[in-house]
Design an enzyme around this catalytic site. Structure first.
Site, mmCIF file in Angstrom:
data_model
loop_
_atom_site.group_PDB
_atom_site.id
_atom_site.type_symbol
_atom_site.label_atom_id
_atom_site.label_comp_id
_atom_site.label_asym_id
_atom_site.label_seq_id
_atom_site.Cartn_x
_atom_site.Cartn_y
_atom_site.Cartn_z
ATOM 1 N N ARG A 53 52.869 43.196 32.780
ATOM 2 C CA ARG A 53 53.890 44.094 33.341
ATOM 3 C C ARG A 53 55.168 44.027 32.530
ATOM 4 O O ARG A 53 55.809 45.035 32.277
ATOM 5 C CB ARG A 53 54.151 43.735 34.805
ATOM 6 C CG ARG A 53 53.148 44.295 35.789
ATOM 7 C CD ARG A 53 51.705 43.927 35.449
ATOM 8 N NE ARG A 53 50.743 44.410 36.422
ATOM 9 C CZ ARG A 53 50.264 43.670 37.431
ATOM 10 N NH1 ARG A 53 50.624 42.410 37.585
ATOM 11 N NH2 ARG A 53 49.384 44.193 38.257
ATOM 12 N N ASP A 58 46.820 44.240 31.641
ATOM 13 C CA ASP A 58 46.898 44.876 32.958
ATOM 14 C C ASP A 58 47.091 46.375 32.784
ATOM 15 O O ASP A 58 47.145 46.869 31.657
ATOM 16 C CB ASP A 58 48.001 44.244 33.833
ATOM 17 C CG ASP A 58 47.561 44.206 35.291
ATOM 18 O OD1 ASP A 58 47.284 45.281 35.861
ATOM 19 O OD2 ASP A 58 47.467 43.100 35.860
ATOM 20 N N HIS A 91 42.319 47.058 37.017
ATOM 21 C CA HIS A 91 43.532 46.739 36.241
ATOM 22 C C HIS A 91 43.335 47.003 34.747
ATOM 23 O O HIS A 91 43.800 46.247 33.902
ATOM 24 C CB HIS A 91 43.948 45.274 36.467
ATOM 25 C CG HIS A 91 44.568 45.048 37.818
ATOM 26 N ND1 HIS A 91 45.824 45.521 38.144
ATOM 27 C CD2 HIS A 91 44.104 44.420 38.934
ATOM 28 C CE1 HIS A 91 46.107 45.180 39.402
ATOM 29 N NE2 HIS A 91 45.077 44.521 39.902
ATOM 30 N N ASP A 115 39.894 41.133 40.501
ATOM 31 C CA ASP A 115 40.677 41.492 41.686
ATOM 32 C C ASP A 115 40.924 42.995 41.752
ATOM 33 O O ASP A 115 40.842 43.701 40.754
ATOM 34 C CB ASP A 115 42.039 40.763 41.660
ATOM 35 C CG ASP A 115 42.875 41.124 40.437
ATOM 36 O OD1 ASP A 115 42.287 41.292 39.347
ATOM 37 O OD2 ASP A 115 44.105 41.244 40.557
ATOM 38 N N GLU A 116 41.217 43.439 42.938
ATOM 39 C CA GLU A 116 41.751 44.776 43.188
ATOM 40 C C GLU A 116 41.047 45.857 42.361
ATOM 41 O O GLU A 116 41.683 46.572 41.595
ATOM 42 C CB GLU A 116 43.272 44.774 42.910
ATOM 43 C CG GLU A 116 44.005 43.790 43.805
ATOM 44 C CD GLU A 116 45.494 43.705 43.554
ATOM 45 O OE1 GLU A 116 46.254 43.579 44.529
ATOM 46 O OE2 GLU A 116 45.932 43.735 42.369
ATOM 47 N N TRP A 130 43.435 33.768 46.127
ATOM 48 C CA TRP A 130 44.839 34.227 46.156
ATOM 49 C C TRP A 130 45.203 34.935 47.445
ATOM 50 O O TRP A 130 46.336 34.907 47.866
ATOM 51 C CB TRP A 130 45.131 35.120 44.938
ATOM 52 C CG TRP A 130 44.540 36.505 44.970
ATOM 53 C CD1 TRP A 130 43.279 36.867 44.619
ATOM 54 C CD2 TRP A 130 45.198 37.720 45.359
ATOM 55 N NE1 TRP A 130 43.102 38.217 44.756
ATOM 56 C CE2 TRP A 130 44.279 38.773 45.217
ATOM 57 C CE3 TRP A 130 46.498 38.022 45.806
ATOM 58 C CZ2 TRP A 130 44.590 40.104 45.507
ATOM 59 C CZ3 TRP A 130 46.803 39.343 46.094
ATOM 60 C CH2 TRP A 130 45.861 40.372 45.947
ATOM 61 N N PHE A 171 55.282 33.212 43.057
ATOM 62 C CA PHE A 171 56.695 33.022 42.732
ATOM 63 C C PHE A 171 57.413 34.337 42.408
ATOM 64 O O PHE A 171 58.563 34.333 41.976
ATOM 65 C CB PHE A 171 56.855 32.020 41.577
ATOM 66 C CG PHE A 171 56.507 30.594 41.933
ATOM 67 C CD1 PHE A 171 56.145 30.229 43.227
ATOM 68 C CD2 PHE A 171 56.554 29.596 40.969
ATOM 69 C CE1 PHE A 171 55.827 28.914 43.553
ATOM 70 C CE2 PHE A 171 56.255 28.272 41.273
ATOM 71 C CZ PHE A 171 55.885 27.937 42.563
ATOM 72 N N ASP A 172 56.699 35.472 42.611
ATOM 73 C CA ASP A 172 57.413 36.747 42.484
ATOM 74 C C ASP A 172 58.028 37.157 43.830
ATOM 75 O O ASP A 172 58.719 38.167 43.911
ATOM 76 C CB ASP A 172 56.498 37.856 41.944
ATOM 77 C CG ASP A 172 55.225 38.046 42.751
ATOM 78 O OD1 ASP A 172 54.771 37.079 43.413
ATOM 79 O OD2 ASP A 172 54.677 39.158 42.735
ATOM 80 N N TRP A 219 53.906 36.864 38.761
ATOM 81 C CA TRP A 219 53.647 38.262 38.405
ATOM 82 C C TRP A 219 54.971 38.883 37.991
ATOM 83 O O TRP A 219 55.997 38.669 38.631
ATOM 84 C CB TRP A 219 53.047 39.006 39.608
ATOM 85 C CG TRP A 219 51.715 38.434 40.018
ATOM 86 C CD1 TRP A 219 51.466 37.635 41.098
ATOM 87 C CD2 TRP A 219 50.456 38.608 39.340
ATOM 88 N NE1 TRP A 219 50.127 37.300 41.131
ATOM 89 C CE2 TRP A 219 49.489 37.884 40.075
ATOM 90 C CE3 TRP A 219 50.055 39.302 38.189
ATOM 91 C CZ2 TRP A 219 48.141 37.830 39.690
ATOM 92 C CZ3 TRP A 219 48.724 39.254 37.820
ATOM 93 C CH2 TRP A 219 47.779 38.517 38.569
ATOM 94 N N GLU A 266 56.145 42.171 37.497
ATOM 95 C CA GLU A 266 56.619 43.544 37.718
ATOM 96 C C GLU A 266 58.142 43.622 37.754
ATOM 97 O O GLU A 266 58.751 44.536 37.196
ATOM 98 C CB GLU A 266 56.092 44.109 39.050
ATOM 99 C CG GLU A 266 54.635 44.505 39.047
ATOM 100 C CD GLU A 266 53.715 43.405 39.525
ATOM 101 O OE1 GLU A 266 54.069 42.216 39.393
ATOM 102 O OE2 GLU A 266 52.612 43.723 40.019
HETATM 103 C C1 ACM Z 1 46.318 39.207 42.387
HETATM 104 O O1 ACM Z 1 47.387 38.824 42.851
HETATM 105 N N1 ACM Z 1 46.040 40.507 42.298
HETATM 106 C C2 ACM Z 1 45.318 38.289 41.912
#
Ligand code: ACM
Ligand code: ZN
Length: 525
Positions: free
Chosen positions: A173, A202, A272, A335-336, A408, A434-435, A485, A487
């Site tokens: 990001r 990503d 992603h 993920d996702e 997670w 930690f974001d 993360w 962002e």
């Molecule tokens: C995640 O936070 N999408 C692994």
């Protein structure tokens, strides 16, 4: 308890070092550092006086400990201003800091620190163990400018609770330079973290050079603009990019290895993947066109699981990644990954049919398809002598045979995986993301990804849910990790702001034995 009241600013291990120094008399060191060692025994006898005349020695001809000794000299100079000479043991006399190997020490990352009037001995059965002894020693020193330091006579015996002590850095990001990543690695070393999980790809950016697919960085590393704030409808209109060449990656891996830190790369798939799809649209179900993500969140466009070319692409990319990274584990995401494209894609549906992937009351056919992809990738990675890690969504279609699960979305995925006898790394978002904001006074904070995760909540995290797993199952919890993360972290400075002091709490989760944990005492330290 609210530590904000007792300790107005809870400082990290880094900042705790900045105790003031009086120019007149020696100042005392203190072994009660972060993470708190297992056993500190203060002894009768005079302290060791560390001055500019102290010499650091290592066994003659031992190149690993020569390297450790040089690092220690640098750490001590950073804290005290004393630039201590480094010598082979045979060439030195006087007041010494001695690094030595002692194979009697059982734990491979354990160490023994023995301080007497004449010497400070840092012993371990491996150079890594000695390195952690050095970390305790350096953190025991007050920060000052060339003032003699009294280290109390003592023996410290210590080893970590968990073998896997991780921290993830997302560079997808926002991109952080090689120098910044090295500084991050220094911060990991200071906190006895031994694994950096490097989230390299990503939707919003592909950050690792892949020789066979140059468009991944030519196209995929640059987004045309970035959304302003938390997915508003306004954009900054400025192209944003950055990537690491393979030489730079090797340089960072070596820098980490010198500090006994393994880097686990992550290529996040099959979701992603917008940056890769923008570079090679034929890898997607619809053929595009696609663009490198400019907003945050989960995208419907993912790799096409029915396309053999896509699977070859993944294997080619992973082959280069495996050549670069010596780590036993390769993170392949998982993920996702929405399944809406797969549900409509003739190739994906043909694969489901050809492989006999059937929905049942637990899994959809498309979840089975993801599991099929992960299992194929696992076979490929295993054929290169490595293992895969995936985020907990990979439970949804059934786990690949050997995979390690990174839990997670809470602890549930990790608990389920441990029951299925798979290794687990606990990384629940409620405790170690930690974001999230560090305070509830969000109006005083730089923009973050919502949430509220004060340091005391991080500290309360217990990675082994003893009430839900049998003693045998608990052994599958190999460690814990916090995730950063990026962002909302536009600069490296903000990365440090969000990481500290929460990483200090993480260090005690990962290293310190649970019976030694105490929030009040931690806050003081
Ligand atoms: C995640 O936070 N999408 C692994
Ligand atoms: Zn498809």
């Amino acid at each position: 308890m609210d530590i904000r009241i007792k300790v107005p600013v809870l400082l990290s291990a880094v900042v705790l070092l900045t105790a003031s120094c009086s120019p007149q008399k020696p100042i005392s060191g203190n072994y009660e550092v972060v993470p708190l060692p297992k056993q500190i025994a203060i002894k009768q006898g005079n302290p060791f006086l560390l001055t500019g005349k102290t010499t650091i020695v290592y066994p003659s001809g031992d190149s690993a400990l020569s390297h450790n000794a040089r690092l220690l000299s640098g750490y001590i100079e950073e804290a005290t201003g004393f630039r201590l000479p480094v010598k082979e043991e045979n060439d030195a006399s006087g007041k010494l800091i001695r690094l030595l190997t002692d194979k009697q020490i059982k734990e491979k990352e354990g160490y023994r620190l023995v301080v007497t009037e004449n010497a400070v001995e840092v012993a371990g059965s491996t150079p890594a163990g000695i390195f952690y002894g050095m970390q305790t020693l350096r953190k025991s020193l007050p920060v000052c400018d060339r003032i003699p330091i009294e280290l109390p006579a003592a023996t410290v015996n210590d080893h970590p609770r968990f073998a896997y002590r991780g921290m993830m850095l997302d560079v997808g990001r926002h991109f952080f330079t090689v120098d910044s990543v090295k500084r991050f690695i220094d911060m990991l070393a200071l906190h006895n973290v031994n694994t950096m999980h490097w989230h390299l790809t990503d939707d919003q950016g592909w950050r690792i050079e892949i020789k066979k697919y140059p468009r991944l960085t030519e196209v995929g590393s640059i987004r045309k603009e970035t959304v302003i704030g938390r997915n508003t409808n306004e954009y900054d209109g400025k192209p944003y990019g950055g990537f690491y060449t393979q030489d730079e990656i090797r340089d960072v891996i070596a820098y980490a290895a010198e500090r006994y830190i393994t880097i686990i790369p992550e290529i996040d798939l099959p979701g992603h993947m917008s940056a890769a799809l923008a570079s090679y649209p034929e890898l997607g179900c619809t053929g595009g066109p696609y663009e490198v993500g400019t907003r945050w969140g989960v995208k419907d466009d993912v790799l096409c699981a029915g396309n053999n070319q896509t699977l070859s692409f993944v294997e080619d990319v992973l082959a280069e990644v495996i050549d670069l990274f010596p780590s036993e584990y390769i993170h392949v995401g998982g993920d996702e990954c929405p399944k809406v494209r797969w549900e409509k894609c003739p190739k994906c549906q043909a694969r489901i049919k050809a492989e006999g992937l059937k929905a049942d009351n637990k899994h959809t056919a498309e979840n089975r398809l993801q599991s099929y992809v992960m299992t194929r990738i696992e076979r490929f990675v295993n054929s290169k002598g490595r293992q895969i890690i995936g985020w907990d969504e990979i439970l949804e279609g059934g786990l690949a045979p050997q995979v390690t699960v990174m839990s997670w979305r809470g602890m549930g995925g990790g608990i389920e995986a441990a029951r299925q006898k798979h290794p687990v790394i606990m990384s629940p978002n409620g405790f170690v993301y930690f974001d999230f904001y560090q305070t509830d006074r969000v109006e005083e904070e730089p923009l973050a990804n919502g949430g509220y995760l004060p340091v005391e909540k991080v500290y309360s995290f217990e990675p082994v849910p003893a009430d839900q797993l049998t003693a045998e199952e608990q052994k599958y919890i190999v460690g814990a990790q916090a995730n950063l993360w990026s962002e909302y972290m536009t600069t490296y400075k903000q990365v440090e702001y969000m990481t500290l002091p929460r990483m200090a709490a993480l260090a005690e989760i990962q290293w310190t034995m649970p019976e030694k944990k105490d929030l009040n005492n931690f806050a003081q330290r």
